[in-house]
Design a protein around this motif. Sequence first.
Motif, PDB file in Angstrom:
ATOM      1  N   GLU A 178      -3.983  -4.078   2.914  1.00 36.96           N
ATOM      2  CA  GLU A 178      -3.506  -5.440   2.650  1.00 36.96           C
ATOM      3  C   GLU A 178      -4.655  -6.346   2.232  1.00 36.96           C
ATOM      4  O   GLU A 178      -4.572  -7.074   1.230  1.00 36.96           O
ATOM      5  CB  GLU A 178      -2.853  -6.029   3.903  1.00 36.96           C
ATOM      6  CG  GLU A 178      -1.497  -5.461   4.262  1.00 36.96           C
ATOM      7  CD  GLU A 178      -0.965  -6.024   5.570  1.00 36.96           C
ATOM      8  OE1 GLU A 178       0.169  -5.663   5.949  1.00 36.96           O
ATOM      9  OE2 GLU A 178      -1.680  -6.816   6.217  1.00 36.96           O
ATOM     10  N   ALA A 179      -5.718  -6.315   3.028  1.00 38.16           N
ATOM     11  CA  ALA A 179      -6.876  -7.177   2.756  1.00 38.16           C
ATOM     12  C   ALA A 179      -7.526  -6.834   1.415  1.00 38.16           C
ATOM     13  O   ALA A 179      -7.934  -7.731   0.665  1.00 38.16           O
ATOM     14  CB  ALA A 179      -7.885  -7.043   3.886  1.00 38.16           C
ATOM     15  N   ASN A 180      -7.611  -5.546   1.104  1.00 38.71           N
ATOM     16  CA  ASN A 180      -8.241  -5.135  -0.151  1.00 38.71           C
ATOM     17  C   ASN A 180      -7.411  -5.550  -1.366  1.00 38.71           C
ATOM     18  O   ASN A 180      -7.962  -5.959  -2.407  1.00 38.71           O
ATOM     19  CB  ASN A 180      -8.457  -3.623  -0.158  1.00 38.71           C
ATOM     20  CG  ASN A 180      -9.528  -3.185   0.827  1.00 38.71           C
ATOM     21  OD1 ASN A 180     -10.350  -3.987   1.264  1.00 38.71           O
ATOM     22  ND2 ASN A 180      -9.522  -1.910   1.177  1.00 38.71           N
ATOM     23  N   ILE A 181      -6.087  -5.440  -1.252  1.00 44.37           N
ATOM     24  CA  ILE A 181      -5.216  -5.863  -2.356  1.00 44.37           C
ATOM     25  C   ILE A 181      -5.305  -7.376  -2.537  1.00 44.37           C
ATOM     26  O   ILE A 181      -5.400  -7.890  -3.663  1.00 44.37           O
ATOM     27  CB  ILE A 181      -3.767  -5.425  -2.100  1.00 44.37           C
ATOM     28  CG1 ILE A 181      -3.654  -3.891  -2.143  1.00 44.37           C
ATOM     29  CG2 ILE A 181      -2.822  -6.053  -3.124  1.00 44.37           C
ATOM     30  CD1 ILE A 181      -2.294  -3.362  -1.742  1.00 44.37           C
ATOM     31  N   ALA A 182      -5.279  -8.108  -1.409  1.00 47.19           N
ATOM     32  CA  ALA A 182      -5.375  -9.571  -1.486  1.00 47.19           C
ATOM     33  C   ALA A 182      -6.689  -9.988  -2.129  1.00 47.19           C
ATOM     34  O   ALA A 182      -6.732 -10.923  -2.963  1.00 47.19           O
ATOM     35  CB  ALA A 182      -5.238 -10.171  -0.093  1.00 47.19           C
ATOM     36  N   ALA A 183      -7.782  -9.330  -1.768  1.00 44.38           N
ATOM     37  CA  ALA A 183      -9.088  -9.671  -2.340  1.00 44.38           C
ATOM     38  C   ALA A 183      -9.109  -9.413  -3.845  1.00 44.38           C
ATOM     39  O   ALA A 183      -9.674 -10.213  -4.622  1.00 44.38           O
ATOM     40  CB  ALA A 183     -10.174  -8.859  -1.651  1.00 44.38           C
ATOM     41  N   ALA A 184      -8.488  -8.293  -4.267  1.00 39.06           N
ATOM     42  CA  ALA A 184      -8.457  -7.970  -5.699  1.00 39.06           C
ATOM     43  C   ALA A 184      -7.606  -8.978  -6.465  1.00 39.06           C
ATOM     44  O   ALA A 184      -7.956  -9.389  -7.582  1.00 39.06           O
ATOM     45  CB  ALA A 184      -7.926  -6.557  -5.897  1.00 39.06           C
ATOM     46  N   LEU A 185      -6.472  -9.406  -5.875  1.00 40.54           N
ATOM     47  CA  LEU A 185      -5.611 -10.386  -6.540  1.00 40.54           C
ATOM     48  C   LEU A 185      -6.270 -11.763  -6.614  1.00 40.54           C
ATOM     49  O   LEU A 185      -6.064 -12.523  -7.567  1.00 40.54           O
ATOM     50  CB  LEU A 185      -4.277 -10.493  -5.798  1.00 40.54           C
ATOM     51  CG  LEU A 185      -3.322  -9.305  -5.951  1.00 40.54           C
ATOM     52  CD1 LEU A 185      -2.157  -9.417  -4.977  1.00 40.54           C
ATOM     53  CD2 LEU A 185      -2.810  -9.202  -7.389  1.00 40.54           C
TER      54      LEU A 185
END
Length: 218
Positions: free
Chosen positions: A97-104
Amino acid sequence: MDSQRSLRVLLLRLAVMASAAALLYFCIGAIHAAPMPQTPAAGVTGDYRLGPGDKVRVIVFGEDNLGGEYDVDGSGFVRLPLIGQVKAAGDSAHVLEANIAAALKNGYLNDPHVSVEVTTYRPFYIIGAVAKPGEYPYVNHMNALNAVALAGGFTTEAKDSVVYVRHEGSSVEQRLAADQSTLIRPGDVVRVDTTIFWDAIQMISPLTGFAAIAGTRY
């Protein structure tokens, strides 16, 4: 004539020795038949580590076109709209979740809120003395009895009191009780052994068969 008699005596002695060895093997095995004390394998928890074969549902709140269900591929990545591939293998759903949010957040959304949940777990494997050994889909909270039931149940030769479980990524088997207290994880290999009695029968069968053939011949 004397040579024939000597050969028959020798074969008889071999058969008796094999039977005695099998009986001793059975007795020793019976002493150790009870499962060794082990900590039951933990089931799937919030710390579950994703791996190839898992499928996840990604929700980006307020951005329906950016979510969906995605497979963790053989390289350990999920491939998402806009941001492309994101590493998943070895991470929990919360870390993903955190990695996807950071990429977005890196050039796409100002304050993305992302949710990830596992919808399909990678399969487990069961081998040995079961009716249908092979690969089976994992269901959350699966235990040893569920696993054996999916594989068609124990065979008549099976030792139905214990199972041997090897977790994915480990080379060590754990000897655990074949009951509801033993939880199975995705990617586990479950092995059902045969009984000591069956092993002994298999060990002496070639000897007794050879003795019968030799006795008929000589």
